[in-house]
Write a protein that holds these residues in place. Structure first.
Motif, mmCIF file in Angstrom:
data_model
loop_
_atom_site.group_PDB
_atom_site.id
_atom_site.type_symbol
_atom_site.label_atom_id
_atom_site.label_comp_id
_atom_site.label_asym_id
_atom_site.label_seq_id
_atom_site.Cartn_x
_atom_site.Cartn_y
_atom_site.Cartn_z
ATOM 1 N N PRO A 287 0.787 -1.240 0.000
ATOM 2 C CA PRO A 287 0.000 0.000 0.000
ATOM 3 C C PRO A 287 0.813 1.281 0.000
ATOM 4 O O PRO A 287 0.311 2.325 -0.409
ATOM 5 N N PHE A 288 2.073 1.228 0.474
ATOM 6 C CA PHE A 288 2.909 2.419 0.531
ATOM 7 C C PHE A 288 4.119 2.204 -0.385
ATOM 8 O O PHE A 288 4.816 1.191 -0.270
ATOM 9 N N PRO A 289 4.382 3.129 -1.297
ATOM 10 C CA PRO A 289 5.445 2.928 -2.289
ATOM 11 C C PRO A 289 6.797 2.613 -1.655
ATOM 12 O O PRO A 289 7.226 3.260 -0.705
ATOM 13 N N ASP A 290 7.449 1.581 -2.187
ATOM 14 C CA ASP A 290 8.803 1.189 -1.779
ATOM 15 C C ASP A 290 8.915 0.892 -0.288
ATOM 16 O O ASP A 290 9.989 1.021 0.309
ATOM 17 N N SER A 291 7.831 0.488 0.328
ATOM 18 C CA SER A 291 7.824 0.180 1.759
ATOM 19 C C SER A 291 7.361 -1.250 1.985
ATOM 20 O O SER A 291 6.441 -1.730 1.314
ATOM 21 N N PRO A 292 7.966 -1.958 2.960
ATOM 22 C CA PRO A 292 7.486 -3.299 3.307
ATOM 23 C C PRO A 292 6.246 -3.276 4.193
ATOM 24 O O PRO A 292 5.671 -4.321 4.464
#
Length: 388
Positions: free
Chosen positions: A231-236
């Protein structure tokens, strides 16, 4: 700040998966029926919307079929092997042991290097690689001297017992550690991605900090990259606002559920939706606060303190530590369809991990040697149970 190590650069095709919802000392069997919870207290159902689905019976049952193994040291994670045997991790010893599911014979594979066991930390959850038949890799979540991390180790069966684990390959690191609230459950989802439940390590603010890995459910590729479609760009980060997630399970429609330790008032069972905020520390249990996702069921800690969960026979089955019981939570979609029932209350002490064993059966581990239980002769143990 998110800190992670990508062990192997990944070249992946886009993976798109929409998760529509969605975190006793004796050896005798249980009574014919479980204890039913009071709607005003334990297992309080929380209303929501559900698609038209088959509803399981309001009341279920649990039958203890046998004790599979005894004499385990602080068991935490449990992973069934393709041949039916079981791998179990020892939180304090940092070892992985193979248990013959028929005879109960135990064979120690070896020690996972780098484990620093203290408080609630140590060698925690384990999971088999999605390609285990080819790569023989075991994934493990553990507390090191500096953080909580996920590694994978090669299981070399042909080597002598005690020497069968290869050197850990760090897949992901930088998850905050503490004396308490280290999370620790890992599981590969139906999409082939690696999910990890983390704790806020006793620092409440981390749960609401999207740049922190603490107090979250993480979704990773097997190589440790943020998974495609997060759901959040480039985030795990997959979901946030969690206090201490220790249970992850999917239903037959690939919806994710998670159990979570509360503080003084409410423990939670949550239906997980990507990007949602589950409230901690702004809320504990059901609050109705706009922007926060309420749990689908909640319990007082003395009746739950939940750890592992599994899905079987239309219900979530939740192992409880302080509550010393196995909860059945019948579902219709992502709603609780009837009052949760408690089984095995006090019969085997603290219950840590529950894993599907195929069909209507589950593997269930006790947790009485972890410093907070009252070990009986034979503890800790693995049980095989039949549920409905």
């Amino acid at each position: 700040m998110i800190v992670q190590r990508r062990a192997v650069p990944a070249v992946l095709a886009a993976v798109v998966l929409v998760l529509t919802a969605g975190c006793s000392a004796d050896g005798t069997g249980p009574p014919a029926g479980g204890e039913r919870s009071s709607p005003s207290r334990a297992g309080t159902p929380v209303p929501g919307s559900a698609a038209a689905e088959e509803t399981p019976p309001a009341r279920g049952s649990v039958e203890v079929l046998r004790t599979v193994a005894t004499g385990l040291d602080t068991p935490w994670g449990l992973a069934p092997l393709p041949d039916g045997d079981l791998l179990v991790s020892s939180r304090d010893a940092g070892t992985i042991t193979r248990v013959d599911a028929g005879s109960g014979r135990k064979t120690e594979l070896g020690e996972v290097a780098g484990v620093d066991a203290a408080g609630e930390g140590g060698l925690l959850g384990i999971a088999l690689s999605p390609d285990y038949a080819f790569d023989h890799m075991i994934y493990a979540y553990f507390t090191s001297a500096s953080d909580n991390r996920i590694v994978r180790v090669l299981y070399e069966e042909k080597k002598p017992a005690g020497e069968q684990l290869g050197a850990p390959d760090t897949v992901f690191k930088g998850i905050p550690k503490g004396v308490v609230h280290n999370g620790g459950r890992i599981a590969f989802g139906p999409d082939g991605m690696l999910y990890a439940g983390t704790g806020e390590s006793g620092r409440r603010g981390l749960a609401q900090d999207r740049s922190s890995l603490g107090g979250k459910i993480l979704r990773l590729t097997p190589e440790g990259e943020p998974a495609p479609g997060n759901p959040f760009p480039d985030s795990p980060v997959y979901s946030l606002g969690h206090r201490n997630v220790q249970g992850l399970a999917w239903d037959t429609r690939q919806r994710l559920f998670a159990s979570e330790f509360g503080q003084d008032t409410w423990d939670e069972l949550n239906a997980i939706k990507p990007g949602d905020d589950y409230g901690w520390p702004r809320a504990e249990g059901r609050s109705g606060t706009p922007g926060l996702h309420d749990p689908i069921a909640q319990w007082h800690p003395d009746e739950a303190s939940p750890s592992g969960i599994a899905y079987a026979e239309g219900s979530i089955w939740m192992a409880s530590l302080r509550g010393r019981r196995l909860w059945r939570v019948p579902l219709k979609g992502t709603e609780v369809s009837a009052d949760p029932q408690a089984f095995l209350t006090g019969r085997y002490g603290r219950l840590r991990t529950v894993v599907p064993a195929g069909g209507d059966k589950l593997w269930l581990t006790t947790s009485n040697t972890d410093g907070r239980g009252d070990p009986a002769s034979g503890d800790d143990r693995i049980l095989e149970v039949r549920v409905s």
